[in-house]
Scaffold this active site. Sequence first.
Site, short mmCIF file in Angstrom:
data_model
loop_
_atom_site.label_atom_id
_atom_site.label_comp_id
_atom_site.label_asym_id
_atom_site.label_seq_id
_atom_site.Cartn_x
_atom_site.Cartn_y
_atom_site.Cartn_z
N HIS A 1 -7.62 -5.71 -0.34
CA HIS A 1 -6.39 -4.98 -0.09
C HIS A 1 -5.67 -5.58 1.13
CE1 HIS A 1 -4.05 -1.27 -0.35
NE2 HIS A 1 -4.17 -1.11 0.95
N SER B 1 0.82 -1.21 0.00
CA SER B 1 0.00 0.00 0.00
C SER B 1 0.86 1.26 0.00
CB SER B 1 -0.93 -0.07 1.21
OG SER B 1 -2.10 0.63 0.93
#
Length: 418
Positions: free
Chosen positions: A397, A256
Amino acid sequence: MRHPTILSAWLLVALTASACITAPPRKPGLPPDPLISVDGRVIDSAAAWQDVRRPEILELFRQHMYGRAPSHMPLTIESVQEELALDGLARRKQWRIRYGKHEGAFLDVLMYLPREVTGPVPAFLGLNFFGNQTLHTDPGIRMPSSWVRNDKKIGVTDNRPLERSRGARANRWPVERILARGYALVAVYYGDIDPDFDDGFANGVHGVLDPPIEGKRAPDAWGSIAAWAWGLSRVLDSLEREPSIDATRVAVIGHSRLGKTSLWAGAQDERFAMVISNNSGCGGAAYSRRRQGETVQVINRAFPHWFSRSFRAFNDREDQLPIDQHLLIAAIAPRPAYVASAAKDSWADPEGEFLSTLGASPVYRLLGTEGLPVDKMPEVDHPVHGQLGYHVRAGKHDLTWQDWQQYLAFADRHFAKQ
Ligand code: GCU
């Protein structure tokens, strides 16, 4: 007779003009061609890439996006501790890198080595979000002393991690399995380098090395992503002094915002032998111009400290960017790079992450490697491994064991000793 210097100057101009082919101007809206320089020269050799285009690309990223970090500086290593850990399976080594006299000017490094090693081993190096102790329940891991974001689930209150935060992120760091494959794992808490909140760049490494003067900073002064990337390079400096590590085989990995960071660290610092971007999205692997999921304006507003101030000029004006994220991946070439997406992570624009990896591929090919072995986005859970690797994993994610399996296989392939 003509004056000799005028004649030779004319000759030089004539020769240069015939040697470089200039390309027609690019249509607005298309991402910049990796193989055409800003002044329109076609980049058709490894030397032209290395001497002209790559430095120019890095400079554009510094100027317009991540900002400029200070140059290299002396470090000292202290508080070294080494012992057996993980029921005798590993050696755990920890040390502190001090980069200034100021009390808080240090980062704490955690390293696990497979116990039985003869000679230097390759390593994965990654930053983490809540402290090194979140990687494993191992009670010997040092807790961060810098600011940590409060999080009930992880176990952080009053910006201090609690004992129960030990191992809270073990799902993202399969320590034993990495060691079993013959790799070391090196970890650093990103907040040791720069706490991740907007404080006008007073704290962290900015406050020590480059504090704002009367509250002012240059438009291209470095943001937090550049600071975290700077920290990764300092850890690599320390690994170069570490006899148990083969510093020529270090893969930098990040998830990320830390995937954005590993790309920027790997793009600039050619000592990183491999770069892994896990779900890095906007400002990482995803094309900005696509404006899918998170956009430049959204990221600059939500995280005003991540990029240089100059990046805000492209809020809602992505088409005007002199760079795009395929060039960030290209700047890593010919070193192996892996970009991974997650199918449900639309905020990070999986397709945009794939397309920019593909967009970097011509540079890899120019440099004599195969680049990305496909030209269409692979299906979910169908990884592709070339000199560039890519997969889109089912699910959300996150950094999972499924992702790690690919990174380990990719590293086995590229780090194998001949
Ligand atoms: C937010 C942010 C992303 C970032 C992510 C993360 O979602 O918008 O750009 O990648 O946080 O780091 O977890």
